[in-house]
Design a protein around this motif. Structure first.
Motif, mmCIF file in Angstrom:
data_model
loop_
_atom_site.group_PDB
_atom_site.id
_atom_site.type_symbol
_atom_site.label_atom_id
_atom_site.label_comp_id
_atom_site.label_asym_id
_atom_site.label_seq_id
_atom_site.Cartn_x
_atom_site.Cartn_y
_atom_site.Cartn_z
ATOM 1 N N LEU A 34 -51.334 -40.499 -100.412
ATOM 2 C CA LEU A 34 -52.294 -40.441 -99.313
ATOM 3 C C LEU A 34 -52.447 -39.017 -98.830
ATOM 4 N N MET A 35 -53.622 -38.754 -98.297
ATOM 5 C CA MET A 35 -53.825 -37.447 -97.661
ATOM 6 C C MET A 35 -54.085 -37.707 -96.178
ATOM 7 N N CYS A 36 -55.323 -37.997 -95.782
ATOM 8 C CA CYS A 36 -55.521 -38.305 -94.356
ATOM 9 C C CYS A 36 -54.939 -39.674 -94.012
ATOM 10 N N GLY A 37 -54.854 -40.557 -95.017
ATOM 11 C CA GLY A 37 -54.233 -41.862 -94.817
ATOM 12 C C GLY A 37 -55.154 -42.938 -94.265
ATOM 13 N N PHE A 38 -56.412 -42.597 -94.041
ATOM 14 C CA PHE A 38 -57.291 -43.581 -93.419
ATOM 15 C C PHE A 38 -57.596 -44.754 -94.345
ATOM 16 N N CYS A 39 -57.654 -44.482 -95.641
ATOM 17 C CA CYS A 39 -57.967 -45.560 -96.592
ATOM 18 C C CYS A 39 -56.709 -46.313 -97.022
ATOM 19 N N CYS A 62 -61.619 -43.749 -101.408
ATOM 20 C CA CYS A 62 -60.779 -42.732 -100.774
ATOM 21 C C CYS A 62 -61.570 -41.439 -100.751
ATOM 22 N N ARG A 63 -61.943 -41.034 -99.575
ATOM 23 C CA ARG A 63 -62.753 -39.811 -99.477
ATOM 24 C C ARG A 63 -61.936 -38.559 -99.764
ATOM 25 N N CYS A 64 -60.614 -38.674 -99.646
ATOM 26 C CA CYS A 64 -59.764 -37.513 -99.961
ATOM 27 C C CYS A 64 -59.499 -37.420 -101.462
ATOM 28 N N THR A 71 -57.430 -39.386 -103.503
ATOM 29 C CA THR A 71 -56.039 -39.551 -103.957
ATOM 30 C C THR A 71 -55.881 -40.650 -105.011
HETATM 31 S S1 FES Z 1 -56.382 -40.438 -98.061
HETATM 32 FE FE1 FES Z 1 -58.037 -39.795 -96.876
HETATM 33 S S2 FES Z 1 -59.589 -41.232 -97.305
HETATM 34 FE FE2 FES Z 1 -58.005 -41.723 -98.647
#
Ligand code: FES
Ligand code: FES
Length: 224
Positions: free
Chosen positions: A154-159, A191-193, A195
């Motif tokens: 995960l990066m921002c973790g929102f997804c 996942c917009r980041c 990952t």
């Molecule tokens: S980790 Fe940021 S949207 Fe998936």
């Protein structure tokens, strides 16, 4: 006047039909059909009116969430996601698109991954709902949750809650999936980041399946 072709004149007389009588009989059958249709519609309306109408004011509902009853008073238009996040304290399922395209709000309904933003809370009554909050046992994360942390998936973790729920649903049905099966199970999660490769590794690790090759991981990222 027109007549049906017959061999002798008597028969011709007997079966000849005037335009007026033809139209009259045709009109009578059309009217009978229309009456039957009107009656059928009236019966349907009567049935619909007899059914209980809910709302628009809040109504009491009981959801089965993470093994416990959750009693709420919500308007019938409230989605399951809204009921979880805004009418109780279960904020793990995320609201991103709120229109069934990103998967951030994924929960399990009777063990099937469902976009909770696209299901009404009132219609989820009587079904077994599992959210990300319901995966840990006695303070211990589930193997999938643990794998996401270990693989840094995960990066921002929102997804992430949505991915974890989709992978959890897959492993409950198929404990040893292939990389392709993981890909398919997560195809409704965005996942917009970006990952995706780590998500794939985490899913396989959570399943205890040997880590996939670098090529597979890269192709997962390309397909996502
Ligand atoms: S980790 Fe940021 S949207 Fe998936
Ligand atoms: S918030 Fe439900 S699918 Fe995006």
């Amino acid at each position: 006047m027109f007549s049906l072709a017959m061999s002798d004149s008597n028969s011709q007389e007997r079966f000849s039909v005037s335009r007026r009588s033809f139209l009259k009989s045709f009109g009578a059958s059309a009217a009978a059909a229309a009456t039957a249709q009107v009656e059928a519609v009236a019966k349907e309306l009567e049935k619909a009116n007899a059914e209980k109408v809910y709302g628009p004011d809040p109504v009491p509902i009981t959801l089965q969430v993470n093994g416990k009853p959750l009693k709420l008073e919500v308007e019938p238009r409230v989605t399951l996601l809204e009921a979880l996040r805004n009418h109780s304290n279960l904020t793990g399922s995320k609201e991103v698109c709120d229109r069934g395209t990103c998967g951030a709000c994924t929960v399990l309904v009777d063990d099937t991954p469902v976009y909770s933003c696209s299901k009404l809370a009132i219609e989820a009554q009587g079904q077994k709902i599992t959210t990300i909050e319901g995966l840990a046992r006695n303070g211990k994360l589930s193997p999938v949750q643990q794998a996401f942390i270990e693989q840094d998936a995960l990066m921002c973790g929102f997804c992430t809650p949505g991915f974890v729920m989709s992978v959890t649903a897959l492993l409950r049905k198929n404990p040893h999936p292939t990389a392709d099966q993981v890909r398919h199970a997560c195809s409704g999660n965005l996942c917009r980041c970006g990952t995706y490769p780590r998500v794939l590794q985490a899913a396989l690790k959570g399943a205890g399946v040997a880590a996939t090759t670098k090529t597979e991981v890269i192709s997962y990222a390309k397909l996502a």
